[in-house]
Design an enzyme around this catalytic site. Structure first.
Site, PDB file in Angstrom:
ATOM      1  N   ARG A 125       0.815  -1.223   0.000  1.00 54.99           N
ATOM      2  CA  ARG A 125       0.000   0.000   0.000  1.00 54.99           C
ATOM      3  C   ARG A 125       0.846   1.270   0.000  1.00 54.99           C
ATOM      4  O   ARG A 125       0.320   2.361  -0.203  1.00 54.99           O
ATOM      5  CB  ARG A 125      -0.939  -0.004   1.202  1.00 54.99           C
ATOM      6  CG  ARG A 125      -0.242  -0.025   2.551  1.00 54.99           C
ATOM      7  CD  ARG A 125      -1.251  -0.137   3.689  1.00 54.99           C
ATOM      8  NE  ARG A 125      -0.609  -0.188   5.001  1.00 54.99           N
ATOM      9  CZ  ARG A 125      -0.178  -1.294   5.574  1.00 54.99           C
ATOM     10  NH1 ARG A 125      -0.306  -2.457   4.933  1.00 54.99           N
ATOM     11  NH2 ARG A 125       0.385  -1.271   6.778  1.00 54.99           N
ATOM     12  N   TYR A 126       2.155   1.111   0.248  1.00 56.53           N
ATOM     13  CA  TYR A 126       3.019   2.285   0.333  1.00 56.53           C
ATOM     14  C   TYR A 126       3.872   2.490  -0.927  1.00 56.53           C
ATOM     15  O   TYR A 126       4.504   3.537  -1.057  1.00 56.53           O
ATOM     16  CB  TYR A 126       3.951   2.187   1.546  1.00 56.53           C
ATOM     17  CG  TYR A 126       3.233   2.159   2.865  1.00 56.53           C
ATOM     18  CD1 TYR A 126       2.354   3.178   3.215  1.00 56.53           C
ATOM     19  CD2 TYR A 126       3.425   1.122   3.762  1.00 56.53           C
ATOM     20  CE1 TYR A 126       1.682   3.156   4.429  1.00 56.53           C
ATOM     21  CE2 TYR A 126       2.765   1.090   4.980  1.00 56.53           C
ATOM     22  CZ  TYR A 126       1.887   2.109   5.302  1.00 56.53           C
ATOM     23  OH  TYR A 126       1.223   2.090   6.492  1.00 56.53           O
ATOM     24  N   ILE A 127       3.968   1.506  -1.777  1.00 57.90           N
ATOM     25  CA  ILE A 127       4.844   1.625  -2.949  1.00 57.90           C
ATOM     26  C   ILE A 127       4.018   1.605  -4.228  1.00 57.90           C
ATOM     27  O   ILE A 127       2.888   1.096  -4.246  1.00 57.90           O
ATOM     28  CB  ILE A 127       5.909   0.505  -2.969  1.00 57.90           C
ATOM     29  CG1 ILE A 127       5.259  -0.886  -2.920  1.00 57.90           C
ATOM     30  CG2 ILE A 127       6.891   0.678  -1.823  1.00 57.90           C
ATOM     31  CD1 ILE A 127       6.251  -2.029  -2.961  1.00 57.90           C
TER      32      ILE A 127
END
Length: 880
Positions: A125-127
């Site tokens: 979800r962060y990349i």
């Protein structure tokens, strides 16, 4: 009674039920086969056509579905992929990170982990990610793709992507299936393209791995990536300073974390000796290893390769899916198949484009005929659709002789769909230009089809030009020298001896200390009764009573010479002999006498460089002996085999033998070679002969950065690529150098001698832009100066400078003399002026050669020692 059926006899009046053997077959057998086939085809092994496993193929297809030029959250891509891949999001996310870390198909944003340190990527979800330009160009073409239903029948997915590049070899692949595995190593992007071009041109090629972690690789046994092959890989280790080593590249398959752990483990076990270790890795690897004082950096580097994961071995195995079956192929065959497949796809693409261009030309021609000849007016009076079609068909017939195919009803329907506005604005010239442009495209495509190989070559060359930047080879290919662990192991334990009781070992701490040793060393032992044995280091080992010599044994050591005098039997004559011990069987007892009962060693010495001492022999007063004392020089004896009887010293009883005078080496100087392929010295005649070296001789080393030094010619020394001069050092021979002094912006000449043999000396300016132009160790070197042509002036003729006349020998720190005031284009080193140095005669010892003799050496007179008779054959022992 029927004993064969006694198990079925009635018990309490009831017959026992018969046991039945039920075989588990059918669905269990089929299920396992189905499972094995599924793992092989759908999970672990890549397809040869596109180089993808199913999960990777589905990730690429999903990214193409979502592609709008912007980055997508990886979590979103993973979720989209689950429409095609019937497995969990974790496995899809991990597979996507693996592709992204290879930096070829995915344009990644955010923390995608680090292959050097082993750090994991951030959560999906962060990349973010999107397809790279390269992937968009070589992976996709819906017109060339064969489609199939996804696992739930709701979507269509590609059977294989139309990859037009040897992607499998570029990325590599690993997988473990049921009953087989695959391990295809990654190869260099540029080299794969070059190999594909060579294959298209019918030329042979060779491919070797190139790893993203760089390092060094020995591909001697690569075996084309097939079963039984092996690749040795090493970290790149250099000497940072006198007591510090730097690891700047690591072997493929390791991380800085696992590498450091293996180094610390080896240190704890005593295999290597380090003071501390620092990991400064960020974008690039930097591991600093600090050594204690008096620890050899070269030996430590070898020990790191021998005892840690600084050197690993990889066994490749090229298994791929062809026609739904696993097949084992070498990388050469994989590349050929991939290139041929690319050629086929390019051909299909050209044929599709040709059909499209011809269709466009056909309709553009029909449209022009339809409008230019006002055929649209013929339909005004028609009342039915069939009449309209027929009217247009009749109106076109007189004008279609040049068309390349017949007119269909579909063509006529398309003509009826042309809007009135377009007819009113129709420009005949523009229409003709469009038709001509299409004809040019058609001609171009046909030319490519007629010269398909040339077209494919230009395609690969364009890929190399557009996407090859930054994809140069990272892993250095070189030959590795074989490191003997016993020679580089740190001496991590102590050896003790109990001479009277006959024990040696590392646990006898109350007894006599012998030497430091490693726990993998061999130990050689001599006893007073003439026995010799070589055994492994252990806590406590019995080797025989009356031990007279214990030492670490060096295998194939020809320079350690043993001198001894022994009594043959209880009352026999005394003999003298010299020998080396080069090969033995461990734990076997050998006789260095003739094996008679009560034989005894009267004198013994072990000499690491073949020294030959003088001893005094004292005889017992028996009968009428007149000469009770005489001297024996071991230098008069030849070095022979271990089993020879030796030469007689005396037939009388010996009282004692004492050392009178220490000896010097009687061995020939060692001949040393330098093998440039492995950057090591050797005595095995590999590479360039550097010369013959005695104990005090040294090597001269000059590096490209202007440092001169001398070292002892140790075979464990490692050399790097910066060395430009490596030769036997002649102390009185001057070194001549031309260098650019950056502070003064001029070329200078200097001639100097090495003033401090044990120190590294910088002999050019310490400015960062100063550099060494050329260096020579000739007595009278010459240099040619090529001048730059000044504006408005004639070209100045080249000038030859005799450096010996130009400047006298000065100190190594001297600036030197300015070479010229003119601007130089080039400086060339010419052949030196012939020179014969003065030869100062020196008195040398006679060099002894090993001689093979009969064991029944004739007796000599009392006190006399002579060489073996002329009839005995002689062979050299030390050629190095």
């Amino acid at each position: 009674m029927d004993l064969d059926n006694q198990d079925n006899l009635p018990l309490n009046g009831e017959e026992q039920p018969k046991e039945q053997l039920i075989r588990v077959t059918g669905m269990y057998k089929d299920w396992f086969l189905d499972y094995a086939s599924y793992v092989i085809l759908e999970r672990a092994v890549p397809a040869v056509e596109d180089g993808f496993k199913p999960v990777h193929r589905r990730i690429m297809h999903s990214m193409k579905d979502l592609d709008d030029g912007r980055y997508n959250k990886v979590a979103n891509i993973v979720g989209h992929t689950m429409q095609y891949h019937p497995h969990g999001d974790a496995s899809i996310g991990d597979a996507m990170v693996q592709i992204g870390q290879k930096d070829l198909l995915i344009d990644a944003q955010g923390n995608w982990g680090n292959i050097l340190t082993g750090d994991r990527a951030a959560a999906p979800r962060y990349i973010e990610a999107r397809l790279s330009k390269f992937a968009l160009e070589v992976l996709f073409n819906p017109k060339l793709t064969e489609w199939q239903l996804s696992y739930d029948g709701r979507k269509k997915e590609p059977v294989n992507l139309p990859v037009r590049f040897p992607l499998l070899l570029a990325q590599g692949a690993e997988g473990i299936a049921v009953g087989l595995s695959t391990r295809i190593l990654p190869h260099n992007f540029m080299e794969l393209i070059d190999a594909s071009i060579k294959h298209l041109k019918g030329k042979s090629f060779k491919l070797f791995p190139d790893f993203p972690t760089a390092g060094e690789a020995d591909v001697t046994d690569y075996n084309d990536g097939m079963r039984g092959g092996r690749v040795r890989i090493r970290a790149k280790i250099s000497q940072y300073d006198k007591n510090t080593l730097a690891i700047t590249e690591i072997p493929y398959g390791t991380t800085t974390t696992t590498l450091i752990e293996s180094i610390l483990k080896a240190n704890d076990k005593g295999k290597i000796k380090i003071k501390k270790i620092e990991d400064n890795t960020a974008e690039n690897v930097e591991i600093l290893i600090y050594l204690p004082p008096n620890i050899s950096p070269d030996k430590t580097i070898d020990a790191l390769y021998a005892f840690t994961t600084c050197e690993n071995s990889i066994s490749p195995l090229g298994c791929v899916i062809i026609d739904n079956k696993p097949v084992f192929l070498g990388v050469t065959e994989i590349l050929k198949r991939s290139t041929d497949h690319t050629l086929s796809l390019l051909k299909q693409d050209l044929e599709i484009r040709l059909d499209e261009f011809e269709e466009q030309w056909h309709f553009a021609s029909l449209e022009r005929i339809f409008i230019e000849n006002r055929i649209y007016r013929d339909i005004e009076e028609q009342e039915t659709w069939e009449g309209v079609i027929k009217a247009i068909d009749e109106g076109l017939k007189p004008h279609i002789g040049h068309l390349k195919r017949a007119i269909t009803e579909e063509d006529i329907v398309r003509l009826t769909e042309i809007r009135i506005k377009r007819i009113s604005k129709f420009d005949i010239d523009k229409a003709q230009q469009k038709i001509e442009a299409l004809e040019e495209e058609i001609a171009k495509v046909k030319h490519h089809l007629d010269h398909l190989v040339d077209y494919a070559v230009s395609y690969f060359e364009r890929l190399k030009k557009e996407y090859g930047a930054g994809k140069e080879r990272k892993t250095d290919l070189r030959l590795f020298d074989d490191i003997e662990a016993s020679k580089v192991a740190m001496r991590n334990t102590k050896l003790y001896v109990n001479r009277n009781e006959g024990f040696i070992g590392t646990s006898l701490k109350k007894d006599e200390f012998v030497t430091d040793c490693s726990d993998i060393d061999d130990i050689i032992v001599f006893t007073g009764d003439g026995k010799m044995m070589v055994t492994k280091v252990d806590a406590k080992t019995f080797v025989g009573k009356d031990i007279i010599h214990v030492a670490v044994f060096k295998k194939k050591d020809k320079r350690t010479i043993y001198n001894l005098v022994y009594r043959d039997g209880k009352n026999g004559s005394s003999y003298i002999k010299r020998f080396a011990v080069t090969s033995i069987t461990r734990d076997r007892e050998y006789d260095v006498t003739q094996g008679k009962k009560d034989s005894k060693i009267l004198y013994f010495s072990a000499n690491p460089n073949g020294e030959a001492e003088v001893v005094t022999v004292y005889l017992r007063q028996v009968g009428s002996i007149k000469k009770l004392r005489f001297e024996v020089d071991f230098a008069d004896m030849l070095i022979k085999g271990r089993n020879v009887k030796g030469n007689i010293v005396t037939k009388y009883a010996v009282k004692k033998i004492e050392l009178k005078e220490e000896g010097v080496s009687t061995l020939k100087p060692r001949r040393i070679w330098f093998d440039d392929s492995v950057k090591r010295l050797n005595v095995d005649e590999r590479g360039e002969l550097l010369g013959e070296f005695k104990g005090e001789d040294r090597l001269l080393i000059i590096t490209q950065n202007g440092v001169a030094k001398t070292i002892k010619p140790e075979l464990t020394t490692r050399f790097d690529d910066e060395i430009i001069v490596l030769e036997k050092w002649v102390p009185k021979k001057p070194i001549s150098a031309i260098y650019w002094e950056a502070e003064k912006e001029k070329y200078y000449v200097k001639r100097f001698l090495i003033e401090n043999p044990d120190k590294d000396e910088l002999f050019i300016g310490d400015h960062e832009k100063s550099f060494l132009e050329l260096v020579s160790t000739d007595y009278i070197p010459q240099a040619e100066l090529v001048f730059t042509k000044a504006r408005g002036k004639d070209q100045r003729a080249n000038e030859v400078v005799n450096l010996e006349e130009f400047i006298s020998v000065k100190g190594i720190k001297a600036l030197g003399n300015q070479l010229t005031t003119e601007k130089l284009k080039q400086i060339n080193l010419l052949d030196p002026v012939p020179y014969e140095p003065e030869v100062v005669p020196t008195e040398e010892l006679e060099v002894k050669d090993e001689e093979t003799v009969e064991s029944n050496t004739p007796n000599l007179a009392e006190g006399e020692i002579r060489k073996s008779s002329q009839g005995e054959s002689q062979t050299k022992l030390f050629d190095e």
